[in-house]
Design a protein around this motif. Sequence first.
Motif, PDB file in Angstrom:
ATOM      1  N   LEU A  59       0.847  -1.185   0.000  1.00  0.00           N
ATOM      2  CA  LEU A  59       0.000   0.000   0.000  1.00  0.00           C
ATOM      3  C   LEU A  59       0.883   1.235   0.000  1.00  0.00           C
ATOM      4  O   LEU A  59       1.671   1.437   0.909  1.00  0.00           O
ATOM      5  CB  LEU A  59      -0.905  -0.010   1.237  1.00  0.00           C
ATOM      6  N   SER A 116      -8.156   2.242   0.377  1.00  0.00           N
ATOM      7  CA  SER A 116      -7.493   2.586   1.622  1.00  0.00           C
ATOM      8  C   SER A 116      -7.420   4.067   1.927  1.00  0.00           C
ATOM      9  O   SER A 116      -7.131   4.435   3.053  1.00  0.00           O
ATOM     10  CB  SER A 116      -6.072   2.024   1.616  1.00  0.00           C
ATOM     11  N   TRP A 117      -7.624   4.928   0.973  1.00  0.00           N
ATOM     12  CA  TRP A 117      -7.346   6.335   1.218  1.00  0.00           C
ATOM     13  C   TRP A 117      -8.617   7.156   1.248  1.00  0.00           C
ATOM     14  O   TRP A 117      -9.718   6.679   0.979  1.00  0.00           O
ATOM     15  CB  TRP A 117      -6.356   6.858   0.177  1.00  0.00           C
ATOM     16  N   TRP A 160     -11.569   9.729   7.572  1.00  0.00           N
ATOM     17  CA  TRP A 160     -12.264   8.488   7.930  1.00  0.00           C
ATOM     18  C   TRP A 160     -12.985   8.631   9.265  1.00  0.00           C
ATOM     19  O   TRP A 160     -14.091   8.113   9.448  1.00  0.00           O
ATOM     20  CB  TRP A 160     -11.278   7.318   7.974  1.00  0.00           C
ATOM     21  N   PHE A 166     -14.597  -3.261   1.924  1.00  0.00           N
ATOM     22  CA  PHE A 166     -13.320  -2.617   1.664  1.00  0.00           C
ATOM     23  C   PHE A 166     -13.348  -2.145   0.225  1.00  0.00           C
ATOM     24  O   PHE A 166     -13.377  -2.941  -0.712  1.00  0.00           O
ATOM     25  CB  PHE A 166     -12.158  -3.582   1.883  1.00  0.00           C
ATOM     26  N   THR A 173     -10.486   0.017   6.115  1.00  0.00           N
ATOM     27  CA  THR A 173      -9.329   0.525   5.396  1.00  0.00           C
ATOM     28  C   THR A 173      -8.055   0.038   6.087  1.00  0.00           C
ATOM     29  O   THR A 173      -8.122  -0.651   7.101  1.00  0.00           O
ATOM     30  CB  THR A 173      -9.376   2.064   5.312  1.00  0.00           C
ATOM     31  N   TYR A 174      -6.908   0.366   5.513  1.00  0.00           N
ATOM     32  CA  TYR A 174      -5.618  -0.124   6.010  1.00  0.00           C
ATOM     33  C   TYR A 174      -4.604   1.009   6.089  1.00  0.00           C
ATOM     34  O   TYR A 174      -4.635   1.947   5.289  1.00  0.00           O
ATOM     35  CB  TYR A 174      -5.041  -1.196   5.063  1.00  0.00           C
ATOM     36  N   LEU A 179      -9.709  -0.661  10.981  1.00  0.00           N
ATOM     37  CA  LEU A 179      -8.420  -0.217  10.463  1.00  0.00           C
ATOM     38  C   LEU A 179      -7.390  -1.330  10.569  1.00  0.00           C
ATOM     39  O   LEU A 179      -7.082  -1.811  11.662  1.00  0.00           O
ATOM     40  CB  LEU A 179      -7.943   1.000  11.262  1.00  0.00           C
TER      41      LEU A 179
END
Length: 359
Positions: A6, A67-68, A112, A64, A92-93, A126
Amino acid sequence: MRLARLTLAAAALLLVTTAGVPAGTPLSQTERHAALSSDAIQPRGAAPRPSVQRARHEAPFGAFVGSWDNYIPQIRKMAQWLGGANMQVGHTYLAGNGWGDIEGDPVVLGLWSQWRLADPSRKLVLGVPMLVPNEANVPDAEVVKLLARGNRGEFDQHFLRLARKLVALGGGDTVLTLGWEMNGITYTHRCKPDPTAWKAYWRRIVTVMRSVPGQHFRFDFTPNRGLDAIPWTRCYPGDDVVDIIGMDSYDQPAGGSFDQYVSEPYGLQDQVEFAAKRGKPVSYPEWGLFRNGDNPEFVRRMVEWMRTHDTAYQTVTDYCPHGFWQCDRNPRSSAVFKQLMSGSKGGASTYASAAAAGH
């Protein structure tokens, strides 16, 4: 799931195939019972078995979708596709390229957290790597050294900064899938190189993050379904530092049936029994299609499973080849998912009261 590295520069997620021992690998009953017994779990067939079935209900769900911060509007669009369904869970991650990633970008975390705070029924999930670089094919010997450094406290400051940012931004009730899929081989934060050190390091991270005033994080222990590289029970760090027993569940290996995914060693049945014995809910932070193409039966059975067990939340991985909205490869599965989830009002959180109590 097997996510590519990522990076903020490249928000696209690429599939990484996981090697090692795949889910569904045959394991003799003797081997299975020995492994389970060695981790203080009663072997299958021993009495008493915990009650795991629940009356049919809707669990809080989401997907999901990226991620952003620029992926956040996708949740609303997917909910509209589902007939105005109440998608309560954002997943998200954090990237894992360097320790700055683990501390969290304040703009991204802030947006977020704003999404989460707009509706009290929402939850933010997360994914938090435990080591960096997290997807760089780091050899086992180096993983062992990194875990030792972590247990000496060298990395505490990064998790402390993340916790403080989340609390300051209104994300003090975030669910953290810390070191997800630790029983596999994809990530540097894997358990197999040194399970004892890995468990101690998890405990240290949780202790550090819980030290921040105002937090009431939920820590979700989330292995891959099945045996994979190591029995996930050998990685379990303790009831006092785990709030939810998660599992990432994709339809693999090729040719596998849902019944096999339930009954395989360290599969769905073992997960719900393990959790029930500890009085903890289960979760499915990642699920979807993988090895068997367009597979509507898997979708139907997976949704039914989550609706009839003590599921804290579930989030489908919605990109190809796994998903149903952003992926056009699975039209039959997409139709079934849409039929099952359209108009869903969401569900009452099974961990809301515990989260409100804090630690």
